[in-house]
Design an enzyme around this catalytic site. Structure first.
Site, PDB file in Angstrom:
ATOM      1  N   CYS A 198      93.731 -15.011  56.998  1.00  0.00           N
ATOM      2  CA  CYS A 198      93.247 -16.139  57.810  1.00  0.00           C
ATOM      3  C   CYS A 198      92.716 -15.645  59.156  1.00  0.00           C
ATOM      4  O   CYS A 198      93.488 -15.409  60.090  1.00  0.00           O
ATOM      5  CB  CYS A 198      94.360 -17.162  58.026  1.00  0.00           C
ATOM      6  SG  CYS A 198      93.818 -18.615  58.957  1.00  0.00           S
ATOM      7  N   CYS A 218      93.461 -17.968  62.069  1.00  0.00           N
ATOM      8  CA  CYS A 218      94.850 -17.887  62.553  1.00  0.00           C
ATOM      9  C   CYS A 218      95.076 -16.636  63.399  1.00  0.00           C
ATOM     10  O   CYS A 218      95.753 -16.674  64.423  1.00  0.00           O
ATOM     11  CB  CYS A 218      95.828 -17.848  61.375  1.00  0.00           C
ATOM     12  SG  CYS A 218      95.543 -19.075  60.099  1.00  0.00           S
ATOM     13  N   ASP A 219      94.559 -15.508  62.941  1.00  0.00           N
ATOM     14  CA  ASP A 219      94.983 -14.217  63.496  1.00  0.00           C
ATOM     15  C   ASP A 219      93.900 -13.410  64.212  1.00  0.00           C
ATOM     16  O   ASP A 219      94.192 -12.381  64.806  1.00  0.00           O
ATOM     17  CB  ASP A 219      95.571 -13.352  62.367  1.00  0.00           C
ATOM     18  CG  ASP A 219      96.777 -14.025  61.713  1.00  0.00           C
ATOM     19  OD1 ASP A 219      97.535 -14.680  62.446  1.00  0.00           O
ATOM     20  OD2 ASP A 219      96.943 -13.912  60.491  1.00  0.00           O
TER      21      ASP A 219
END
Length: 313
Positions: A135, A138-139
């Site tokens: 992701c 997300c990261d």
């Protein structure tokens, strides 16, 4: 053995736990089965910085423990177990747990999530959470100003490559096929090709992700020539798709071509009355903890209205 409940929740990520919190507060006495991966995908996520209410950030597994504690405090009955079979043919919905016990439920909330597809390399699993991620949204932030790689050839891979290009100094995009075999839409391909700091490697596959305790590089192999090269970098993103955990519902619920449960627009309602779906099992666009939690709330409210309309208390 058979048991009767008002509200059965299958799955325990942000969607399932949020549904349990709302259902418990509405006195629906929800029973939640945690499934094969209690806490869902967030249990394999390290730092979560984009969920409101955690100003310092929080570890994914810790966050899911908080969700579980809150659901329990509200009175949700949380259990270990995996839904292995369903029968949605009658007015009472039946779900089999661990291939033996059947639960009969007035309402069912499905929040079984989706599983990221992986390349299957041992180094990928070893470094998952230490620079390997499925992701970018997300990261990606953790690798601002660094070089990263992404593997994939669809619209999602292109979107994530472009997202990373705004944060990273360079994005190495690994595409298994040649230019004519890329699955992404033409507009997305053009945007990726136009980005100055995205370098595309055509006809390339990942041979190995390099690093002991964290990602330090990737070794790729040209499929046509067999030539290998090593690229130093700090993160490796896998964007080859997700598989919704919906197999046991096929035959009863409408699924799209990729297996995602189809819900009525603006609701969590499926094609079966009294059965609702929330989170990544029905969301292939956003796939964030916050959107999953929001749809879990929707599912519980939809289930509560359904019970009220049916006169079930």
């Amino acid at each position: 053995m058979s048991e009767k409940v008002h509200c059965l929740i299958i799955g325990s990520g942000p969607a399932g736990y949020t549904a349990a919190i709302y259902a418990a507060r509405a006195n629906m006495k929800p029973v939640l089965y945690q499934g094969i991966q209690p806490g869902g995908q967030l249990t394999i996520t390290t730092e979560v910085e984009n969920y409101p209410g955690y100003p310092e950030g929080i570890q994914g597994p810790e966050m899911m423990i908080d969700f579980e504690k809150q659901a329990k405090r509200m009175g949700a009955d949380i259990r270990y177990g995996i839904a292995t079979k369903v029968d949605f043919s009658g007015s009472v919905h039946k779900v089999q747990i661990d291939e033996k016990d059947w639960i009969e439920a007035d309402t069912v909330i499905i929040s079984t999530g989706a599983s990221a597809k992986w390349l299957g390399l041992p180094s990928e699993q070893h470094l998952n959470g230490y620079g390997v991620s499925a992701c970018a949204v997300c990261d990606g932030f953790f690798f601002k100003g660094k070089e990263v790689a992404i593997v994939g050839a669809g619209d999602t891979a292109c979107e994530e490559a472009l997202y990373l290009s705004k944060l990273a100094t360079k994005v190495h995009m690994i595409v298994r096929k040649g230019e004519d075999g890329m699955r992404a839409s033409k507009v997305m391909q053009d945007r990726v090709k136009a980005a100055e700091n995205i370098q595309i490697y055509w006809n390339a596959e990942t041979d190995e992700i390099l690093g002991e305790k964290k990602v330090e590089g990737v070794r790729i192999k040209n499929i046509l020539t067999g030539e290998k090269q090593e690229i130093p970098l700090s993160a490796f993103f896998v964007a080859i798709g997700h598989k919704p955990n919906s197999d046991i519902f096929a035959g009863y619920l409408q699924l799209d071509d990729a297996g995602y449960i189809i819900t009525q627009a603006g609701t969590s309602k499926t094609n079966v009355a009294g059965v609702f779906a929330a989170g990544d099992v029905q969301d292939k666009i956003y796939r964030q903890a916050i959107t999953a939690a929001g749809s879990g709330c929707m599912a519980a409210l939809d289930a509560e209205r359904y019970l009220t309309e049916k006169g079930i208390h």
